[in-house]
Motif scaffolding. Sequence first.
Motif, mmCIF file in Angstrom:
data_model
loop_
_atom_site.group_PDB
_atom_site.id
_atom_site.type_symbol
_atom_site.label_atom_id
_atom_site.label_comp_id
_atom_site.label_asym_id
_atom_site.label_seq_id
_atom_site.Cartn_x
_atom_site.Cartn_y
_atom_site.Cartn_z
ATOM 1 N N MET A 1 0.659 -1.130 -0.011
ATOM 2 C CA MET A 1 0.250 0.079 0.014
ATOM 3 C C MET A 1 0.989 1.251 -0.078
ATOM 4 S SD MET A 1 -3.653 -0.262 0.764
ATOM 5 C CE MET A 1 -4.737 -1.438 1.351
ATOM 6 N N THR A 2 0.368 2.171 -0.566
ATOM 7 C CA THR A 2 1.126 3.295 -0.827
ATOM 8 C C THR A 2 0.524 4.530 0.560
ATOM 9 O OG1 THR A 2 1.110 3.462 -3.128
ATOM 10 C CG2 THR A 2 1.737 5.246 -2.141
ATOM 11 N N LYS A 3 1.554 5.321 0.865
ATOM 12 C CA LYS A 3 1.210 6.271 2.015
ATOM 13 C C LYS A 3 1.021 7.700 1.323
ATOM 14 C CE LYS A 3 3.047 3.967 5.958
ATOM 15 N NZ LYS A 3 4.295 3.732 6.594
ATOM 16 N N PHE A 4 0.147 8.352 2.034
ATOM 17 C CA PHE A 4 -0.311 9.606 1.290
ATOM 18 C C PHE A 4 -0.398 10.539 2.549
ATOM 19 C CE2 PHE A 4 -1.966 6.555 -1.684
ATOM 20 C CZ PHE A 4 -1.589 7.251 -2.824
ATOM 21 N N VAL A 5 0.076 11.800 2.385
ATOM 22 C CA VAL A 5 -0.175 12.806 3.144
ATOM 23 C C VAL A 5 -1.196 13.693 2.630
ATOM 24 C CG1 VAL A 5 0.779 14.872 4.386
ATOM 25 C CG2 VAL A 5 2.142 12.615 4.200
ATOM 26 N N ALA A 6 -2.195 14.313 3.428
ATOM 27 C CA ALA A 6 -3.246 15.257 3.123
ATOM 28 C C ALA A 6 -3.267 16.500 4.069
ATOM 29 C CB ALA A 6 -4.607 14.646 3.161
ATOM 30 N N TRP A 7 -3.459 17.657 3.545
ATOM 31 C CA TRP A 7 -3.285 18.859 4.262
ATOM 32 C C TRP A 7 -4.482 19.382 3.947
ATOM 33 C CZ3 TRP A 7 -0.866 21.039 8.377
ATOM 34 C CH2 TRP A 7 0.276 20.565 8.356
ATOM 35 N N GLY A 8 -5.299 19.932 4.500
ATOM 36 C CA GLY A 8 -6.645 20.736 4.213
ATOM 37 C C GLY A 8 -6.702 21.785 5.191
ATOM 38 N N ARG A 9 -7.727 22.764 4.788
ATOM 39 C CA ARG A 9 -8.107 24.028 5.665
ATOM 40 C C ARG A 9 -9.387 23.763 6.213
ATOM 41 N NH1 ARG A 9 -5.738 28.453 5.924
ATOM 42 N NH2 ARG A 9 -6.353 30.673 5.546
ATOM 43 N N TYR A 10 -9.403 24.453 7.331
ATOM 44 C CA TYR A 10 -10.772 24.681 7.819
ATOM 45 C C TYR A 10 -11.493 26.145 7.668
ATOM 46 C CZ TYR A 10 -10.169 20.566 11.128
ATOM 47 O OH TYR A 10 -9.975 19.580 11.708
ATOM 48 N N CYS A 11 -12.769 25.931 7.512
ATOM 49 C CA CYS A 11 -13.637 27.222 7.291
ATOM 50 C C CYS A 11 -13.448 28.124 8.508
ATOM 51 C CB CYS A 11 -15.008 26.782 7.235
ATOM 52 S SG CYS A 11 -15.761 26.217 8.890
ATOM 53 N N GLU A 12 -13.826 29.466 8.618
ATOM 54 C CA GLU A 12 -13.564 30.389 9.444
ATOM 55 C C GLU A 12 -14.276 30.212 10.606
ATOM 56 O OE1 GLU A 12 -11.260 33.037 9.335
ATOM 57 O OE2 GLU A 12 -10.503 32.133 7.455
ATOM 58 N N ASP A 13 -15.339 29.736 10.614
ATOM 59 C CA ASP A 13 -16.370 29.471 11.837
ATOM 60 C C ASP A 13 -16.283 27.886 12.363
ATOM 61 O OD1 ASP A 13 -17.638 28.997 9.634
ATOM 62 O OD2 ASP A 13 -19.435 29.988 10.252
ATOM 63 N N VAL A 14 -15.313 27.466 12.266
ATOM 64 C CA VAL A 14 -14.888 25.728 12.373
ATOM 65 C C VAL A 14 -15.681 25.320 13.653
ATOM 66 C CG1 VAL A 14 -12.693 25.992 13.480
ATOM 67 C CG2 VAL A 14 -13.542 23.890 12.396
ATOM 68 N N LEU A 15 -15.519 25.833 14.709
ATOM 69 C CA LEU A 15 -16.277 25.397 16.160
ATOM 70 C C LEU A 15 -17.678 25.393 16.082
ATOM 71 C CD1 LEU A 15 -14.043 27.043 18.669
ATOM 72 C CD2 LEU A 15 -13.824 24.555 17.740
ATOM 73 N N GLU A 16 -18.330 26.285 15.368
ATOM 74 C CA GLU A 16 -19.830 26.481 15.416
ATOM 75 C C GLU A 16 -20.170 25.493 14.140
ATOM 76 O OE1 GLU A 16 -18.014 29.424 14.986
ATOM 77 O OE2 GLU A 16 -18.199 29.742 17.232
ATOM 78 N N ARG A 17 -19.450 25.340 12.903
ATOM 79 C CA ARG A 17 -19.947 24.559 11.700
ATOM 80 C C ARG A 17 -19.812 23.297 11.799
ATOM 81 N NH1 ARG A 17 -19.951 27.323 5.948
ATOM 82 N NH2 ARG A 17 -20.572 25.548 5.849
ATOM 83 N N ARG A 18 -19.070 22.843 12.854
ATOM 84 C CA ARG A 18 -18.502 21.350 12.878
ATOM 85 C C ARG A 18 -19.387 20.572 13.786
ATOM 86 N NH1 ARG A 18 -12.961 20.782 16.375
ATOM 87 N NH2 ARG A 18 -13.915 21.501 18.342
ATOM 88 N N THR A 19 -20.110 21.440 14.795
ATOM 89 C CA THR A 19 -20.786 20.959 15.754
ATOM 90 C C THR A 19 -21.821 19.603 15.409
ATOM 91 O OG1 THR A 19 -20.500 22.698 17.174
ATOM 92 C CG2 THR A 19 -22.442 21.236 17.692
ATOM 93 N N PRO A 20 -22.687 20.184 14.390
ATOM 94 C CA PRO A 20 -23.760 19.153 14.040
ATOM 95 C C PRO A 20 -23.274 17.864 13.305
ATOM 96 C CG PRO A 20 -24.042 21.133 12.965
ATOM 97 C CD PRO A 20 -23.049 21.482 13.759
ATOM 98 N N HIS B 1 -20.187 19.407 4.427
ATOM 99 C CA HIS B 1 -20.924 20.618 4.800
ATOM 100 C C HIS B 1 -20.055 21.819 4.760
ATOM 101 C CE1 HIS B 1 -24.258 18.344 5.724
ATOM 102 N NE2 HIS B 1 -23.768 17.452 5.947
ATOM 103 N N GLN B 2 -18.772 21.712 4.167
ATOM 104 C CA GLN B 2 -18.102 22.794 3.949
ATOM 105 C C GLN B 2 -17.291 23.388 5.416
ATOM 106 O OE1 GLN B 2 -21.389 23.773 2.614
ATOM 107 N NE2 GLN B 2 -20.546 22.356 0.854
ATOM 108 N N VAL B 3 -17.025 22.367 6.430
ATOM 109 C CA VAL B 3 -16.256 22.568 7.489
ATOM 110 C C VAL B 3 -14.771 22.667 6.933
ATOM 111 C CG1 VAL B 3 -15.560 21.788 9.771
ATOM 112 C CG2 VAL B 3 -17.875 21.467 9.101
ATOM 113 N N TRP B 4 -14.360 21.632 6.128
ATOM 114 C CA TRP B 4 -13.124 21.502 5.343
ATOM 115 C C TRP B 4 -13.415 22.212 4.096
ATOM 116 C CZ3 TRP B 4 -11.948 15.714 5.923
ATOM 117 C CH2 TRP B 4 -11.509 15.343 7.040
ATOM 118 N N THR B 5 -12.571 23.362 3.804
ATOM 119 C CA THR B 5 -12.955 23.918 2.574
ATOM 120 C C THR B 5 -11.859 23.916 1.547
ATOM 121 O OG1 THR B 5 -11.373 25.891 3.370
ATOM 122 C CG2 THR B 5 -13.688 26.047 3.957
ATOM 123 N N GLU B 6 -10.884 23.166 1.619
ATOM 124 C CA GLU B 6 -9.817 22.947 0.425
ATOM 125 C C GLU B 6 -9.049 21.826 1.151
ATOM 126 O OE1 GLU B 6 -6.358 25.801 0.123
ATOM 127 O OE2 GLU B 6 -8.119 26.922 0.266
#
Length: 89
Positions: free
Chosen positions: A1-20, A74-79
Amino acid sequence: MTKFVAWGRYCEDVLERRTPHRQVHLDGLAAQKAQGVLVTIGPTKDLRYFFAIYEADSEETVRQLIENDPYWQHQVWTEYSIHEWIQAL
């Protein structure tokens, strides 16, 4: 198996948006870890980025895992980016 690294960005209001979506997100990650495809994942301390290491057959597999996650849907991760990784040690 191949190993992969992923980097991503959270939205500005992550604490509120991720809750549900947080429990479904965590349950999915636990399942990926149990299957052996997710090695580790977590946010940076400032909650601006996430970092993950996957062990998978292809980059497409990792892409599907990320894009099927409720945080992406749900756009908690944006990219994100995925890079094949060569573990030196």
